[in-house]
Design a protein around this motif. Structure first.
Motif, PDB file in Angstrom:
ATOM      1  N   GLN A   1       0.762  -1.133  -0.034  1.00 24.49           N
ATOM      2  CA  GLN A   1       0.089   0.063  -0.192  1.00 24.49           C
ATOM      3  C   GLN A   1       0.926   1.281  -0.138  1.00 24.49           C
ATOM      4  N   TYR A   2       0.715   2.155  -0.870  1.00 25.62           N
ATOM      5  CA  TYR A   2       1.661   3.375  -1.157  1.00 25.62           C
ATOM      6  C   TYR A   2       0.707   4.475  -0.149  1.00 25.62           C
ATOM      7  N   LEU A   3       1.604   4.887   0.811  1.00 22.40           N
ATOM      8  CA  LEU A   3       0.952   5.913   1.622  1.00 22.40           C
ATOM      9  C   LEU A   3       1.331   7.385   1.409  1.00 22.40           C
ATOM     10  N   GLY A   4       2.114   7.561   0.446  1.00 18.46           N
ATOM     11  CA  GLY A   4       2.474   8.819   0.016  1.00 18.46           C
ATOM     12  C   GLY A   4       3.703   9.381   0.527  1.00 18.46           C
ATOM     13  N   GLN A   5       4.055  10.764   0.175  1.00 17.39           N
ATOM     14  CA  GLN A   5       5.392  11.473   0.682  1.00 17.39           C
ATOM     15  C   GLN A   5       5.141  12.591   1.937  1.00 17.39           C
ATOM     16  N   ALA A   6       6.343  12.575   2.385  1.00 13.45           N
ATOM     17  CA  ALA A   6       6.258  13.412   3.558  1.00 13.45           C
ATOM     18  C   ALA A   6       7.720  14.393   3.543  1.00 13.45           C
ATOM     19  N   LEU A   7       7.417  15.593   3.600  1.00 18.12           N
ATOM     20  CA  LEU A   7       8.541  16.573   3.197  1.00 18.12           C
ATOM     21  C   LEU A   7       8.973  17.095   4.845  1.00 18.12           C
ATOM     22  N   ALA A   8      10.314  16.737   5.058  1.00 16.53           N
ATOM     23  CA  ALA A   8      10.727  17.489   6.282  1.00 16.53           C
ATOM     24  C   ALA A   8      11.889  18.558   6.151  1.00 16.53           C
TER      25      ALA A   8
END
Length: 238
Positions: A91-98
């Motif tokens: 399952q692809y959960l997406g991206q998170a930018l830090a």
């Protein structure tokens, strides 16, 4: 069982890994009350500590941490990349930018405050099922380096300590760790460097964790999947 890493070269692990204690955040409006974060007193991982963390061949894959080099997307859809990474049902959960120089990176989407080290709860597993959850695969898309921080004490052990009379009926969660640390019980954590193009597979439903860009001067984006990967599916970096 506690944190175990798939390791073939101890020196390669030690070159990208530090260890520290944790503490409870106090009077910091950027964090939720009771949030647990690394103490910041990072120390090099000793050879004996690295050996103790190295997994055995019989360690269940669902509880294992692997530092890996995933397939690199070439203009394709990240959702489809899982087909190249050993679990086409992931399952692809997406991206998170830090942003740069964040001690921990995950925030509460409702109010923006950071939650500190935590457990995921995608699979809604109770105490007895906690070792069977999906693992999270993460790929650092760059441009900067970041870290994965992992607690060395697993969710079942903490649940037993915090709820000694009825732990079998519990759903181990972040608040158990917060209560455990607030009571003065020591918890150690590792910080493992993940450069652009590198990644990890970790049981984030079972081990305390978060991302970090501490002391880094560039932001970094991570892509995430949940799935069931056999040990050694992706090339190991350690």
């Amino acid at each position: 069982m506690p944190l175990h890493l798939a390791v073939t070269e101890l020196d390669a692990l030690r070159a990208r890994c530090d260890i520290s204690g944790v503490h409870t955040v106090k009077d910091d409006p950027a964090y939720e009350p009771g949030a647990v974060v690394p103490s910041g007193q990072w120390q090099p991982l000793t050879e004996s500590a690295a050996r103790a963390l190295a997994s055995q061949p019989w360690t269940p894959p669902s509880t294992l941490v692997e530092i890996v080099r995933p397939a690199r997307p070439h203009g394709g859809d990240l959702e489809d990349l899982a087909q190249q990474m050993g679990d086409n049902r992931a399952q692809y959960l997406g991206q998170a930018l830090a942003k740069p120089d964040m001690l921990t990176t995950t925030d509460n989407y409702q109010d923006g405050r950071r939650i500190g080290l935590h457990l995921d709860n995608w699979d809604k597993l109770n105490y007895g099922q906690k070792t069977t959850g999906r693992r999270r695969l993460a790929l650092n898309l760059g441009p900067g380096t970041r870290y994965i921080i992992l607690g060395t004490l697993d969710a079942q052990a903490v649940c037993r300590a915090v709820h000694p009379t009825d732990y079998t009926r519990r759903y181990p969660y972040t608040d158990d760790y917060r209560a455990h640390v607030a009571s003065g019980h020591p918890v150690r954590c590792l910080r493992i460097r993940i450069d652009p193009g590198e990644g990890y597979i970790a049981p984030t439903e079972y081990l305390l964790h978060d991302g970090s860009t501490e002391d880094q001067d560039k932001p970094s984006a991570m892509a995430f999947w949940l799935g069931h990967w056999h040990r050694g599916t992706l090339p190991s970096l350690v």
